[in-house]
Design a protein around this motif. Sequence first.
Motif, PDB file in Angstrom:
ATOM      1  N   VAL A  35      33.434  30.666  40.726  1.00  0.00           N
ATOM      2  CA  VAL A  35      34.239  31.867  40.963  1.00  0.00           C
ATOM      3  C   VAL A  35      34.673  31.918  42.426  1.00  0.00           C
ATOM      4  O   VAL A  35      35.842  32.177  42.745  1.00  0.00           O
ATOM      5  CB  VAL A  35      33.442  33.136  40.583  1.00  0.00           C
ATOM      6  CG1 VAL A  35      34.190  34.386  41.047  1.00  0.00           C
ATOM      7  CG2 VAL A  35      33.204  33.203  39.088  1.00  0.00           C
TER       8      VAL A  35
ATOM      9  N   ALA B 149      38.379  33.431  42.235  1.00  0.00           N
ATOM     10  CA  ALA B 149      38.586  34.144  40.978  1.00  0.00           C
ATOM     11  C   ALA B 149      38.196  35.609  41.066  1.00  0.00           C
ATOM     12  O   ALA B 149      38.601  36.416  40.219  1.00  0.00           O
ATOM     13  CB  ALA B 149      37.784  33.464  39.859  1.00  0.00           C
ATOM     14  N   GLY B 150      37.417  35.971  42.079  1.00  0.00           N
ATOM     15  CA  GLY B 150      37.043  37.365  42.236  1.00  0.00           C
ATOM     16  C   GLY B 150      38.200  38.262  42.628  1.00  0.00           C
ATOM     17  O   GLY B 150      38.108  39.493  42.512  1.00  0.00           O
TER      18      GLY B 150
ATOM     19  N   THR C 296      41.380  30.164  36.818  1.00  0.00           N
ATOM     20  CA  THR C 296      40.853  31.406  37.375  1.00  0.00           C
ATOM     21  C   THR C 296      40.387  32.367  36.284  1.00  0.00           C
ATOM     22  O   THR C 296      39.302  32.961  36.383  1.00  0.00           O
ATOM     23  CB  THR C 296      41.927  32.091  38.245  1.00  0.00           C
ATOM     24  OG1 THR C 296      42.271  31.224  39.329  1.00  0.00           O
ATOM     25  CG2 THR C 296      41.418  33.409  38.796  1.00  0.00           C
TER      26      THR C 296
ATOM     27  N   GLN D 270      36.300  33.295  35.664  1.00  0.00           N
ATOM     28  CA  GLN D 270      35.784  34.656  35.781  1.00  0.00           C
ATOM     29  C   GLN D 270      35.217  35.157  34.462  1.00  0.00           C
ATOM     30  O   GLN D 270      34.164  35.832  34.439  1.00  0.00           O
ATOM     31  CB  GLN D 270      36.871  35.619  36.264  1.00  0.00           C
ATOM     32  CG  GLN D 270      36.289  36.972  36.634  1.00  0.00           C
ATOM     33  CD  GLN D 270      37.323  38.022  36.945  1.00  0.00           C
ATOM     34  OE1 GLN D 270      37.352  39.070  36.296  1.00  0.00           O
ATOM     35  NE2 GLN D 270      38.164  37.772  37.947  1.00  0.00           N
TER      36      GLN D 270
ATOM     37  N   ARG E 223      31.329  36.466  33.783  1.00  0.00           N
ATOM     38  CA  ARG E 223      31.022  37.767  33.185  1.00  0.00           C
ATOM     39  C   ARG E 223      30.077  37.599  31.991  1.00  0.00           C
ATOM     40  O   ARG E 223      29.080  38.325  31.867  1.00  0.00           O
ATOM     41  CB  ARG E 223      32.315  38.451  32.719  1.00  0.00           C
ATOM     42  CG  ARG E 223      33.234  38.915  33.836  1.00  0.00           C
ATOM     43  CD  ARG E 223      34.418  39.655  33.254  1.00  0.00           C
ATOM     44  NE  ARG E 223      35.375  40.084  34.265  1.00  0.00           N
ATOM     45  CZ  ARG E 223      36.086  41.206  34.204  1.00  0.00           C
ATOM     46  NH1 ARG E 223      35.941  42.029  33.174  1.00  0.00           N
ATOM     47  NH2 ARG E 223      36.945  41.517  35.159  1.00  0.00           N
TER      48      ARG E 223
ATOM     49  N   LEU F  23      33.687  43.182  42.289  1.00  0.00           N
ATOM     50  CA  LEU F  23      34.938  42.867  41.597  1.00  0.00           C
ATOM     51  C   LEU F  23      35.934  44.008  41.693  1.00  0.00           C
ATOM     52  O   LEU F  23      37.093  43.796  42.093  1.00  0.00           O
ATOM     53  CB  LEU F  23      34.630  42.550  40.129  1.00  0.00           C
ATOM     54  CG  LEU F  23      35.835  42.234  39.251  1.00  0.00           C
ATOM     55  CD1 LEU F  23      36.441  40.886  39.633  1.00  0.00           C
ATOM     56  CD2 LEU F  23      35.451  42.246  37.773  1.00  0.00           C
TER      57      LEU F  23
END
Length: 453
Positions: free
Chosen positions: A311, A316-317, A349, A353, A357, A405
């Motif tokens: 991430v 990707a955050g 991306t 992510q 999660r 996030l």
Amino acid sequence: MFGRQLVSILRRSKLQNCLSNGSSSSRVFNQRPRFFSSELGGSSGAQRSALYGFRSLIKDFHKPWLRNMSTSASVTMKNKEGLKLLVTAGPHAQKMVGIWLFGSAAWVFSMVVLGGLTRLTRSGLSMTDWKFTGTLPPLSDEEWLAEFEKYKQSPEYKRINKGMSIEDFKFIYWMEYAHRMWGRALGIMFALPFSYFLRKGYITLRLGLRLSALFSLGAGQGLIGWWMVKSGLEEPKSEYAQPRVSPYRLTAHLTSAFVIYCGLLWTALSVVMPEPPAESLAWVHGAVKVKRLALPISILVGITAVSGAFVAGNDAGHAYNTFPMMGDNWIPDDVFSMEPFIRNFFENTSTVQLDHRILAIATLTSIGGLWWSTRKLDLHPAVRFLIGNTIGMAALQVTLGISTLISYVPVSLGTAHQAGALTLLSLMVLLNHTTRRPSMSLLKSLPPVTRTL
């Protein structure tokens, strides 16, 4: 050459320890040391468990069950059936080596946190060259201007930081310089006591080989770090892409740091806590059941931490800053848009992510399941205490992740989230270490159930 000398010293140390154990056992092993208790009242002679190092990890030392968590390290080796001590030169040597190893593990922890801070402030690409031994920082205005000119040639300056002032450059340069020099200082702090303890004969052959492997990994971290930074100094393939380090190399760098940290922590615990907490066979059987669940959950925690590195490596955050949905969808439409298919899990991306999660929720659910399934087991209070703290830390870590996030990854929360990952991993290492199988000598001396006074 160095390897042969090290093995020679370790073998000589082992011989000296054996002679010392045989000739002065009454002086070294039969005395009652200050940091360990060797007897449990009653005719059973069952030993208490866990040493001073474990006590220091828990603040509530005033609790009676914590005060009783000490295992004897002062029994002759012939009475330690099935138990091989990593430090056999007596309680004082165990204390010194344990303090050094816990200090080294804490230093690595701080390195991981500082590394995350360096990445989040976009300071990692400010130094465009690298030397293994390090160099002095710029000390004059001319030297600063020379370093700034080197940075101006980098893709990051041209595409992101164009027009940056010299003062702003100094900030990111000092961040990266501090990270590099902190790592070199760790190497010195580890190597000097290691050499001293070898000369003193405190370290056994088995411990020496393990620490040598960890030291080699630590030395390799500098090379991996530069290999990672170098990828960020190359021109991106697309004119629209932002310069950043390879997510694969960043993950390798962070994973290697996690491995070194866990290795140091486990070794430190093994030095100061050669026996797990066990005062009855019932508690040992309960610990076995916990271990069966804790080990796979620990692997899941590690995989989740590695996915977090991807991430970070893909930035990707900064995408889909909503929760629980990802934008307007539960699953983005482009999660499998890359070819070949496997690239999506490491470079896409959206997929990266989404994976993080799912793994985070799975980790929290698994640790919650561990707590639920063990709540009625007959467990040592220390094991139950650890399980409770682990589920609390897992909940906090998920909360930190969601907050990071939806807040668009502020430096403070991002750094706390990275530190939280290592803290959760630390608790899982501690839980696995505390629930390992006792030696045969301890098992034979344990009563079926714990006595109540």
